[in-house]
Design an enzyme around this catalytic site. Structure first.
Site, PDB file in Angstrom:
ATOM      1  N   ASP A   9       0.883  -1.171   0.000  1.00  0.00           N
ATOM      2  CA  ASP A   9       0.000   0.000   0.000  1.00  0.00           C
ATOM      3  C   ASP A   9       0.923   1.225   0.000  1.00  0.00           C
ATOM      4  O   ASP A   9       2.106   1.135   0.337  1.00  0.00           O
ATOM      5  CB  ASP A   9      -0.841  -0.059   1.283  1.00  0.00           C
ATOM      6  N   ASP A  11      -0.201   5.129   0.846  1.00  0.00           N
ATOM      7  CA  ASP A  11      -0.460   6.160   1.864  1.00  0.00           C
ATOM      8  C   ASP A  11      -0.563   5.551   3.252  1.00  0.00           C
ATOM      9  O   ASP A  11      -1.437   4.731   3.509  1.00  0.00           O
ATOM     10  CB  ASP A  11      -1.740   6.915   1.513  1.00  0.00           C
ATOM     11  N   GLY A  51     -10.405   7.009  -1.448  1.00  0.00           N
ATOM     12  CA  GLY A  51     -10.502   7.804  -2.671  1.00  0.00           C
ATOM     13  C   GLY A  51     -10.817   9.257  -2.393  1.00  0.00           C
ATOM     14  O   GLY A  51     -11.821   9.549  -1.719  1.00  0.00           O
ATOM     15  N   LYS A  79      -6.194  19.329  -6.458  1.00  0.00           N
ATOM     16  CA  LYS A  79      -5.651  18.784  -5.210  1.00  0.00           C
ATOM     17  C   LYS A  79      -4.455  17.885  -5.493  1.00  0.00           C
ATOM     18  O   LYS A  79      -3.447  17.930  -4.801  1.00  0.00           O
ATOM     19  CB  LYS A  79      -6.745  18.027  -4.444  1.00  0.00           C
ATOM     20  N   THR A 117      -5.004   3.090  -3.343  1.00  0.00           N
ATOM     21  CA  THR A 117      -6.186   3.843  -3.731  1.00  0.00           C
ATOM     22  C   THR A 117      -5.814   5.184  -4.359  1.00  0.00           C
ATOM     23  O   THR A 117      -6.537   5.715  -5.204  1.00  0.00           O
ATOM     24  CB  THR A 117      -7.074   4.096  -2.493  1.00  0.00           C
ATOM     25  N   THR A 118      -4.689   5.741  -3.944  1.00  0.00           N
ATOM     26  CA  THR A 118      -4.331   7.044  -4.498  1.00  0.00           C
ATOM     27  C   THR A 118      -4.011   6.898  -5.982  1.00  0.00           C
ATOM     28  O   THR A 118      -3.861   5.792  -6.497  1.00  0.00           O
ATOM     29  CB  THR A 118      -3.142   7.682  -3.735  1.00  0.00           C
ATOM     30  N   ASP A 177      -1.484  -0.263   6.172  1.00  0.00           N
ATOM     31  CA  ASP A 177      -1.478   0.527   7.417  1.00  0.00           C
ATOM     32  C   ASP A 177      -2.858   0.633   8.044  1.00  0.00           C
ATOM     33  O   ASP A 177      -2.992   1.080   9.184  1.00  0.00           O
ATOM     34  CB  ASP A 177      -0.954   1.951   7.144  1.00  0.00           C
TER      35      ASP A 177
HETATM   36  C1  XBP Z   1      -5.240   6.162   0.743  1.00  0.00           C
HETATM   37  C2  XBP Z   1      -6.445   6.775   0.155  1.00  0.00           C
HETATM   38  C3  XBP Z   1      -6.288   7.870  -0.873  1.00  0.00           C
HETATM   39  C4  XBP Z   1      -5.557   9.073  -0.270  1.00  0.00           C
HETATM   40  C5  XBP Z   1      -5.807  10.331  -1.074  1.00  0.00           C
HETATM   41  O1  XBP Z   1      -4.697   5.326  -0.269  1.00  0.00           O
HETATM   42  O2  XBP Z   1      -7.549   6.356   0.489  1.00  0.00           O
HETATM   43  O3  XBP Z   1      -7.594   8.258  -1.244  1.00  0.00           O
HETATM   44  O4  XBP Z   1      -6.093   9.324   1.036  1.00  0.00           O
HETATM   45  O5  XBP Z   1      -5.380  10.128  -2.422  1.00  0.00           O
HETATM   46  P1  XBP Z   1      -3.851   3.974   0.116  1.00  0.00           P
HETATM   47  P2  XBP Z   1      -6.369  10.514  -3.634  1.00  0.00           P
HETATM   48  O6  XBP Z   1      -4.629   2.821  -0.486  1.00  0.00           O
HETATM   49  O7  XBP Z   1      -2.503   4.184  -0.524  1.00  0.00           O
HETATM   50  O8  XBP Z   1      -3.755   3.885   1.634  1.00  0.00           O
HETATM   51  O9  XBP Z   1      -6.898  11.903  -3.342  1.00  0.00           O
HETATM   52  O10 XBP Z   1      -5.505  10.442  -4.866  1.00  0.00           O
HETATM   53  O11 XBP Z   1      -7.456   9.468  -3.593  1.00  0.00           O
HETATM   54 MG    MG Z   2      -2.937   3.204   3.329  1.00  0.00          MG
END
Ligand code: XBP
Ligand code: MG
Length: 230
Positions: A9, A11, A51, A79, A117-118, A177
């Site tokens: 993952d 973020d 998202g 953003k 997801t990012t 995480d």
């Molecule tokens: C975490 C998310 C993402 C980010 C924001 O992704 O849910 O939406 O918070 O990024 P991960 P965007 O799966 O890496 O933990 O604004 O591009 O969605």
């Molecule tokens: Mg994450």
């Protein structure tokens, strides 16, 4: 026996990025004169929605704001640009242990993938700023953002990463995480190590192979005992 591939993952796992996302959201809301501000506690709840576009839509619905989809997409693009500029300026680094684990995986020919997801520009910005190279030079497979319709906790983005790796889930180990991310990885049949982040500490990580600080598994051999027991 080590895993054939590690699926990360982004973020909260590769880096503590959510405070940068939150700042990027708030500065963008100001750009568009929305009068919105997401505080830390607000954002902790909003992060249960995977998202950025989905998060904006959910907040708008909560407060009765009716935002056109085209406007949400336009605002989210701004953003993403703001987030990328902050990451390029060194807003955050990789979490302790990540750089060592990635390097050891490469030395030991363990394949590396991302399931996040990012969106892809955010992945590219983070890896360029922290490792100084294109993300695809480090991660053989990158599954990100809108490539899948159903975001975490749905398993889709991990299933896409497995498809692109051409490996069964039993040959791979996932790193997450959050509870949403753990549910997504488990839904794809992946043994999963959780390293709680600043926004996910205290969540329910039932089903994780281990909940730990990544500094304790910064080498492939540290993972072998855990993975073999999975
Ligand atoms: C975490 C998310 C993402 C980010 C924001 O992704 O849910 O939406 O918070 O990024 P991960 P965007 O799966 O890496 O933990 O604004 O591009 O969605
Ligand atoms: Mg994450």
């Amino acid at each position: 026996m080590p895993p054939e591939a590690l699926i990360f993952d982004v973020d909260g796992t590769l880096a503590e990025t959510e405070e940068v996302h939150r700042q990027a959201f708030n500065e963008t809301f100001a750009d568009f004169g929305l009068g919105w501000h997401w505080g830390v506690d607000d954002y902790r709840g909003l992060l249960k929605i995977a998202g950025g576009k989905e998060r904006i839509r959910a907040h708008a619905a909560t407060i009765g704001d009716d935002l056109a989809d085209e406007f949400v997409r336009h605002m989210h693009a701004r953003k993403t640009w703001r987030y990328g500029e902050m990451i390029k300026s060194g807003a955050t680094g990789l979490r302790p242990g990540i750089t060592e684990l990635i390097a050891d995986a490469a030395d030991k020919h363990v394949r590396l993938a991302i399931a996040t997801t990012t969106n892809r520009p955010n992945v590219d910005a983070l890896i360029a700023a922290t490792l100084g190279c294109p993300a695809e030079d480090v991660f053989e497979v990158i599954a990100a953002g809108d490539e899948v319709a159903a975001k975490k906790p749905a398993p889709d983005v991990f299933l896409l990463a497995l498809e692109r790796l051409g490996l069964p889930p039993g040959a791979c180990l996932a790193f997450e995480d959050s509870r949403n991310g753990l549910r997504a990885a488990l839904g794809a049949g992946l043994a999963t190590i959780v390293s709680p982040s600043q926004y996910t500490a205290g969540e329910d990580f039932a089903g994780a192979l281990a909940v730990l600080d990544l500094r304790s598994v910064s080498h492939i051999e540290d993972l072998e005992t855990l993975f073999t027991a999975a």
